[in-house]
Design a protein around this motif. Structure first.
Motif, PDB file in Angstrom:
ATOM      1  N   LEU A 558     -28.598 -12.119  -2.866  1.00 54.01           N
ATOM      2  CA  LEU A 558     -27.551 -12.724  -3.684  1.00 54.01           C
ATOM      3  C   LEU A 558     -26.871 -11.662  -4.545  1.00 54.01           C
ATOM      4  CD1 LEU A 558     -29.421 -15.926  -4.936  1.00 54.01           C
ATOM      5  CD2 LEU A 558     -28.235 -15.542  -2.774  1.00 54.01           C
ATOM      6  N   SER A 559     -25.550 -11.746  -4.607  1.00 53.53           N
ATOM      7  CA  SER A 559     -24.749 -10.866  -5.472  1.00 53.53           C
ATOM      8  C   SER A 559     -23.986 -11.741  -6.446  1.00 53.53           C
ATOM      9  CB  SER A 559     -23.773 -10.037  -4.635  1.00 53.53           C
ATOM     10  OG  SER A 559     -24.463  -9.298  -3.648  1.00 53.53           O
ATOM     11  N   PHE A 560     -24.115 -11.457  -7.741  1.00 51.75           N
ATOM     12  CA  PHE A 560     -23.467 -12.266  -8.763  1.00 51.75           C
ATOM     13  C   PHE A 560     -22.057 -11.753  -9.048  1.00 51.75           C
ATOM     14  CE2 PHE A 560     -28.063 -12.561 -10.254  1.00 51.75           C
ATOM     15  CZ  PHE A 560     -28.289 -13.682  -9.464  1.00 51.75           C
ATOM     16  N   GLU A 561     -21.277 -12.637  -9.648  1.00 52.77           N
ATOM     17  CA  GLU A 561     -19.919 -12.270 -10.018  1.00 52.77           C
ATOM     18  C   GLU A 561     -19.930 -11.171 -11.078  1.00 52.77           C
ATOM     19  OE1 GLU A 561     -17.199 -13.123  -8.751  1.00 52.77           O
ATOM     20  OE2 GLU A 561     -17.597 -14.919  -7.572  1.00 52.77           O
ATOM     21  N   GLU A 562     -18.961 -10.294 -11.006  1.00 48.83           N
ATOM     22  CA  GLU A 562     -18.832  -9.229 -11.997  1.00 48.83           C
ATOM     23  C   GLU A 562     -18.584  -9.833 -13.373  1.00 48.83           C
ATOM     24  OE1 GLU A 562     -19.245  -6.092 -11.624  1.00 48.83           O
ATOM     25  OE2 GLU A 562     -19.414  -5.963  -9.441  1.00 48.83           O
ATOM     26  N   GLY A 563     -19.318  -9.355 -14.386  1.00 45.42           N
ATOM     27  CA  GLY A 563     -19.090  -9.769 -15.762  1.00 45.42           C
ATOM     28  C   GLY A 563     -19.713 -11.090 -16.150  1.00 45.42           C
ATOM     29  N   ARG A 564     -20.382 -11.792 -15.210  1.00 44.99           N
ATOM     30  CA  ARG A 564     -20.994 -13.061 -15.569  1.00 44.99           C
ATOM     31  C   ARG A 564     -22.322 -12.812 -16.272  1.00 44.99           C
ATOM     32  NH1 ARG A 564     -24.014 -16.775 -11.576  1.00 44.99           N
ATOM     33  NH2 ARG A 564     -25.330 -16.905 -13.413  1.00 44.99           N
ATOM     34  N   LEU A 565     -22.818 -13.844 -16.955  1.00 51.12           N
ATOM     35  CA  LEU A 565     -24.116 -13.736 -17.596  1.00 51.12           C
ATOM     36  C   LEU A 565     -25.205 -13.653 -16.545  1.00 51.12           C
ATOM     37  CD1 LEU A 565     -23.736 -16.348 -20.474  1.00 51.12           C
ATOM     38  CD2 LEU A 565     -23.588 -13.859 -20.647  1.00 51.12           C
ATOM     39  N   ASP A 566     -26.357 -13.160 -16.944  1.00 47.83           N
ATOM     40  CA  ASP A 566     -27.490 -13.052 -16.038  1.00 47.83           C
ATOM     41  C   ASP A 566     -27.886 -14.432 -15.539  1.00 47.83           C
ATOM     42  OD1 ASP A 566     -29.561 -12.008 -14.626  1.00 47.83           O
ATOM     43  OD2 ASP A 566     -30.875 -11.705 -16.354  1.00 47.83           O
ATOM     44  N   VAL A 567     -28.474 -14.459 -14.348  1.00 48.18           N
ATOM     45  CA  VAL A 567     -28.993 -15.722 -13.841  1.00 48.18           C
ATOM     46  C   VAL A 567     -30.061 -16.245 -14.791  1.00 48.18           C
ATOM     47  CG1 VAL A 567     -30.689 -14.524 -12.401  1.00 48.18           C
ATOM     48  CG2 VAL A 567     -30.045 -16.852 -11.848  1.00 48.18           C
ATOM     49  N   GLY A 568     -29.966 -17.520 -15.147  1.00 49.11           N
ATOM     50  CA  GLY A 568     -30.899 -18.080 -16.111  1.00 49.11           C
ATOM     51  C   GLY A 568     -32.225 -18.443 -15.479  1.00 49.11           C
ATOM     52  N   ALA A 569     -33.217 -18.673 -16.351  1.00 53.60           N
ATOM     53  CA  ALA A 569     -34.539 -19.049 -15.862  1.00 53.60           C
ATOM     54  C   ALA A 569     -34.480 -20.363 -15.090  1.00 53.60           C
ATOM     55  CB  ALA A 569     -35.512 -19.148 -17.037  1.00 53.60           C
ATOM     56  N   GLU A 570     -33.679 -21.331 -15.574  1.00 48.82           N
ATOM     57  CA  GLU A 570     -33.555 -22.608 -14.883  1.00 48.82           C
ATOM     58  C   GLU A 570     -32.889 -22.410 -13.526  1.00 48.82           C
ATOM     59  OE1 GLU A 570     -35.026 -25.037 -16.009  1.00 48.82           O
ATOM     60  OE2 GLU A 570     -35.291 -24.664 -18.132  1.00 48.82           O
TER      61      GLU A 570
END
Length: 847
Positions: A558-570
Motif C-alpha cells: 500500500l502507498s498512501f497519498e502524499e501529505g496525508r496523516l499516518d494510517v491510524g491504529a483503527e
C-alpha cells in the motif's frame, strides 16, 4: 568521554537496583506469606476522633462472640492481649495483627458509657488475601518491568542521550514502587536485609526525581530537541532544580516544616509530570515523520493513563483523613486499577524504543482504554443507583429488607452487557467516527464479494475500496503462483520476493501489517537490496499480508497519498480485516475455478475419448490369408494410440499402428487426421511408400512443430504371401517365425510430421504359414511398476513364446495380464495397443 562514563554509571546503577529489588521483593513475598498465616479482625476500619481514641466505622458481629458488642460509631479506647499487654494503636491500625484464634480485650465508649468486650482473631479473609497478593505481585511486575526496559534500552544504544533519559526514568519508577508503595508487613518477613532503612531513605531522594526524569525524557525522545543540544547545562539545571531544593530542604529544615516540604514536592513533581505530557503532546503534533509520531503516540497513551491514575491515588492519600473515609471496596479496587494501568507503561516504552509494532500496540491500548473507561463508568453509575435505592428504601420507606435492593442489582446485572455494548457504540460514533466509517466500508466490501466472478475481479474491487474508501494512493497485489512456485503481480509479471525471504517469513509468521518505516528502523525484518528498490520505486508504506487457512497467499503493498496523516491504529485493524476477508474469498474463488477447470477438463477428455473410440475399427474386415486380433486398453488420460485394419483390392489387407505425441483432445484430433489421410490415400491404390510420404506431408501441414506421429503400416498379399511395410519412427514390430527366430521390421524413415517432402523406404518379406506379426505402442513396453521399472519389449515377446499355438485372443489376454501384474497398483500411464497377425496355411479362409 564523559557521556560514555555517565552511560556506564547509569548501567551500573540499573544492575544494582535490579539485584536489590530481587532481594527486596523476595523479602516482601515472605512477609506476605507470614501475614497470610496470622489472624485479625474483619471489622474495625477506624478513623480518628480525638487523641488516643478512634471511631469504629464498620463492625463485623462475627468478631465479637460475646456480649456486649460494639456498634458502628462507637469510640475505641484500648486493645489488650489476653495477658494484659496493651497493643499500641499505631501497630494496631497498620496491621490488625494477632494470631488466629487469640482473644483480645477491647475497651470502647458507647452512648457515653465505657464498656469492655472480647474480640476473636480470625484467619485472614479471602478478599484481603487476594487484594494484598495482587498488590504485591503488581508492585513486583511494575518495578522489575521498568528496570528491565531501562537496562534493555541501555544495552541496545548505550551512547544515546534519549536512552539514558529513559533508563533514569525507568529506574526512578522502579524505586518508587519500593519506597513509596509499601504493604506495611515488615514484621512478618522471615529474613532481614542489612541496612534496609538507611538504603530506603537514600533511595527516596532518587525516587522523588521521577518527575524530573520524565520531563527530561520528553526533551530527548525520540531524538533530542535542537535547543536542548545547544544549551544542555541550563536546561538540565532548570529541570532538576526542584529536586535539588527538595533534598536540601528535607535535610536542613526542622521536622515542623517538613509538611511544607512535602506539599512543595507534590506540587513540583506534579508540574514536572504535567509539563512532560504537554511537551510529549506538542512533539507528537509536530513530528516530522510517521515513525516518530507513532512512537510518541504509543508513549502518550501507554504512560498517560497509568501515571495519571497513580497521581490521583497519591493525591487522595495525601489529603488529610480523606482516604480512610472511602468505602473499603474502593480502597481495595482503586490502587489495583491504577497499578494495572501503570503496568502498561514499561511495555509501551519497550515497543516505542524498539520501533516495532507501534500502531498495533497503540490500537490495543486505545481500544482497551475505551473499554475500561466505559465499563468503569457504567459500574459507578450502577453502584450509585443501587446505593440510592437502598438509602431510599431505608430512609423514606423504612424498608429494612434487602430483597428490593437485590432485585434492582439483579436487573442491572442482566442489563449490564447490552447497555455496555450500546454505550460503547455511542462513544465510538461520537468520538471515533472513523471507526464507524471503516466498519461501513468493510460491510459494503463483504456484501459485494458474493457477486464477484473471479479472483481478478476480487483484487480489483479491493483496490477500488482501499483507494476510494481510505485515501490510499496505490495498491499492488503480490500473490503466490502455485504453478510457477513464485510470487507474481496480477498482470503475471514476476515480483522479486522469494518464499524464504525475511519479509515473506515475517508476514507468514506474524500475519499482521508491517509498515515499511518500522521494518527498516527496527532491524527485525531483513530486506535485500532488490526488495528495497522495488518498495522504494512504488513508494510502498505498508505491507499487508493476505492469508487464509494458515497459508500465506501473498501480500498487498500500500502507498498512501502524499501529505496525508499516518494510517491510524483503527485503520490498521480494519485493513487487516479487509485483507483477511479478501483472502478467504480468494480461496473460495480459487476452489470454484479449480472445480470448473476440472469439470471442463473432464468434459474435454470424455470428448477426446469418444473421438478416439469412434475412429478405431469397431469390427475387423475379412483378412484373407491372415488371422488378425487387436487389443486396446485406454489409460486414465486420453493419449493418441491408433490402429487400423483395412481390406484393399485383390484381397490384400492393410495393417497400421500409430502413436500420436501428446495427450488430450489435441492428440485425438491428430489421430483422426491420421486415420482420414490413411484411408483416403489407401483407396487410391498408391504404393505404400508414396502413401506414407503423402500422409507425412499432410500431418506436417496440420500440426505444430512439436507434434509428431510414430507410424507403422504393412500390406499383406495373400496370393504371393508377401508383406510390404514402412516404419516411420515407430518401435519396430516383431516377425516371429515358427522355428523361434525373430525379425525386426525397422525399414522406413523418420517420424511423421517432422520433415516435409521426405521419401520413405519400403521393405518386402515373404511369409510362411504360422509366422506371427507383433505390433504394439510404447504404452505396452514402457508400462512401469512402482519402482519405475519398465516391462520391456523382450518381455512382450517372452509371453508370446510360451505357447504360440494358442488363439490370438488368448495370446493378447496373456500379454495384458502379464503387464497388469507387473505394474501392480500403479495404473497405466499411456494407452495400451497390441496387434497380432498370424499367417494361415494355404487354402484356409480367414478374417
Amino acid at each position: 568521554m564523559l557521556r560514555r562514563i555517565f552511560g556506564r554509571l547509569v548501567l551500573a546503577l540499573g544492575i544494582a537496583l535490579l539485584l536489590f529489588q530481587l532481594a527486596y521483593h523476595a523479602r516482601e513475598f515472605s512477609a506476605y506469606a507470614g501475614w497470610q498465616r496470622s489472624g485479625g479482625l474483619r471489622s474495625l476500619v477506624l478513623s480518628p476522633r480525638e487523641a488516643g481514641a478512634w471511631v469504629l466505622t464498620e463492625v463485623d458481629p462475627a468478631d465479637f462472640p460475646l456480649s456486649p458488642r460494639p456498634t458502628r460509631g462507637d469510640t475505641l479506647l484500648s486493645v489488650r492481649r489476653t495477658g494484659g499487654e496493651r497493643i499500641p494503636f499505631g501497630e494496631w491500625l497498620a496491621l490488625h495483627v494477632a494470631p488466629a484464634g487469640e482473644r483480645l480485650a477491647l475497651e470502647y465508649r458507647h452512648a457515653g458509657a465505657v464498656l469492655e468486650t472480647e474480640a476473636l482473631c480470625r484467619p485472614r479473609s479471602l478478599d484481603r488475601q487476594l487484594f494484598l497478593g495482587s498488590y504485591q505481585m503488581l508492585r513486583f511486575l511494575i518495578g522489575i518491568g521498568y528496570l528491565l526496559v531501562g537496562l534493555w534500552a541501555l544495552l541496545r544504544r548505550p551512547h544515546s542521550g534519549g536512552v539514558r533519559a529513559l533508563a533514569l526514568f525507568c529506574f526512578a519508577m522502579a524505586t518508587f514502587m519500593v519506597v513509596s508503595v509499601r504493604l506495611g508487613l515488615d514484621k512478618f518477613a522471615i529474613f532481614a536485609l542489612p541496612g534496609l532503612p538507611g538504603l530506603l531513605r537514600g533511595l527516596s531522594y532518587f525516587d522523588i526525581a521521577f518527575g524530573a526524569f520524565w520531563l527530561n525524557l520528553q526533551l530527548y525522545f525520540p531524538r533530542p530537541l535542537t535547543w536542548v543540544r545547544r544549551h544542555p547545562l541550563p536546561v538540565h539545571l532548570l529541570i532538576y532544580a526542584p529536586q535539588i531544593l527538595i533534598v536540601a530542604a528535607s535535610t536542613l529544615l526542622p521536622p515542623a516544616q517538613q509538611e511544607a516540604v512535602t506539599v512543595f514536592a507534590m506540587v513540583a513533581i506534579s508540574l514536572q509530570v504535567a509539563g512532560g505530557f504537554v511537551l510529549l503532546g506538542w512533539r507528537r503534533a509536530l513530528a516530522s515523520n510517521f515513525l516518530e509520531r507513532r512512537q510518541l503516540s504509543l508513549v502518550f497513551y501507554g504512560s498517560g493513563l497509568g501515571l495519571t491514575a497513580l497521581f490521583v491515588i497519591v493525591v487522595l492519600h495525601i489529603i488529610p483523613g480523606f482516604w480512610i473515609t472511602l468505602p473499603e471496596t474502593l480502597q481495595l479496587i482503586l490502587p489495583l486499577l491504577s497499578f494495572l494501568a501503570l503496568l502498561i507503561s514499561p511495555i509501551s516504552f519497550a515497543y516505542a524504543f524498539g520501533r516495532y509494532r507501534l500502531l498495533e500496540v497503540e490500537g490495543r491500548l486505545r481500544r482497551g482504554t475505551r473499554y475500561v473507561l466505559v465499563t468503569a463508568g457504567l459500574l459507578l453509575v450502577f453502584f450509585l443507583v443501587i446505593l440510592g435505592v437502598s438509602e431510599l428504601m431505608l430512609s423514606a420507606l423504612s424498608i429494612r429488607s434487602r430483597t428490593p435492593t437485590l432485585f434492582v442489582a439483579l436487573v442491572f446485572a442482566i442489563a449490564f452487557t447490552p447497555v455496555q455494548r450500546r454505550v460503547q457504540a455511542l462513544v465510538e460514533g461520537r468520538f471515533y467516527p472513523e471507526r464507524r466509517r471503516l466498519r461501513d466500508l468493510l460491510t459494503d466490501f463483504q456484501a459485494a464479494m458474493g457477486a464477484l466472478p473471479d479472483r481478478r475481479a476480487l483484487w480489483a474491487r479491493l483496490r477500488e475500496t482501499l483507494v476510494h474508501g481510505l485515501g490510499i494512493r496505490e495498491v499492488t497485489a503480490v500473490l503466490w503462483d502455485e504453478t510457477a512456485r513464485r510470487f507474481r503481480l496480477p498482470d503475471g509479471s514476476p515480483a522479486p520476493f522469494e518464499p524464504g525471504s525475511g519479509l515473506i517469513a515475517a508476514l507468514q509468521g506474524e500475519r499482521r501489517p508491517l509498515p515499511l518505516d518500522e521494518v527498516a528502523a527496527s532491524g527485525r525484518v531483513f530486506l535485500d537490496t532488490v526488495e528495497v528498490a522495488w518498495a522504494l520505486e512504488r513508494k510502498v508504506d505498508l505491507f499487508l499480508p493476505v492469508a487464509a487457512r494458515e497459508r500465506l497467499l501473498g501480500f498487498l503493498a500500500l502507498s498512501f497519498e502524499e501529505g496525508r496523516l499516518d494510517v491510524g491504529a483503527e485503520s490498521l485493524v480494519m485493513l487487516g480485516t479487509l485483507a483477511g476477508q479478501a483472502a478467504l474469498e480468494s480461496e473460495n474463488l480459487r476452489l470454484l475455478e479449480e472445480t470448473y477447470d476440472k469439470r471442463r477438463l473432464e468434459e474435454q477428455l470424455a470428448m477426446a475419448r469418444r473421438v478416439q473410440e469412434n475412429f478405431l475399427p469397431a469390427t475387423l474386415p475379412p483378412t484373407p490369408g491372415l488371422e488378425v486380433a487387436t487389443r486396446f486398453v485406454p489409460s486414465l488420460e486420453v493419449a493418441g494410440d491408433y490402429y487400423d485394419v483395412l481390406a484393399l483390392q485383390d484381397g490384400r489387407t492393410l495393417l497400421a499402428v500409430g502413436d500420436v505425441s501428446g495427450k488430450g483432445a489435441g492428440a485425438a484430433m491428430i489421430m483422426a487426421n491420421l486415420q482420414a489421410s490413411l484411408r483416403s490415400t489407401a483407396r487410391l491404390g498408391a504404393p505404400l511408400a508414396e502413401m506414407v510420404s503423402g500422409i507425412n506431408d499432410i500431418i506436417h501441414q496440420n500440426t505444430r512443430p512439436e507434434q509428431f506421429v510414430t507410424f507403422f503400416a504393412a500390406v499383406f498379399d495373400p496370393a504371393s504371401r508377401r508383406l510390404r511395410y514402412v516404419n516411420a519412427g515407430h518401435n519396430p514390430p516383431r516377425l516371429l517365425a515358427p522355428d523361434g527366430s525373430c525379425r525386426l521390421l525397422g525399414v522406413g524413415g523418420p517420424l511423421l510430421g517432422v520433415f516435409p517432402g521426405r521419401h520413405y523406404e519400403e521393405d518386402a518379406l515373404d511369409l510362411v504359414s504360422g509366422e506371427l506379426l507383433l505390433a504394439f505402442t510404447d504404452g505396452v513396453s514402457e508400462a512401469a511398476n512402482e519402482a519405475d521399472e519398465e516391462f520391456g519389449e523382450e518381455s512382450v515377446v517372452a509371453v508370446l513364446d510360451r505357447d504360440r499355438s494358442r488363439s490370438l485372443e488368448r495370446l493378447l489376454a496373456d500379454v495384458e495380464r502379464s503387464v497388469s501384474a507387473f505394474c501392480g497398483a500403479r495404473s497405466l500411464g499411456d494407452d495400451f495397443t497390441l496387434l497380432l497377425a498370424r499367417v494361415r496355411p494355404p487354402g484356409e479362409d480367414g478374417r
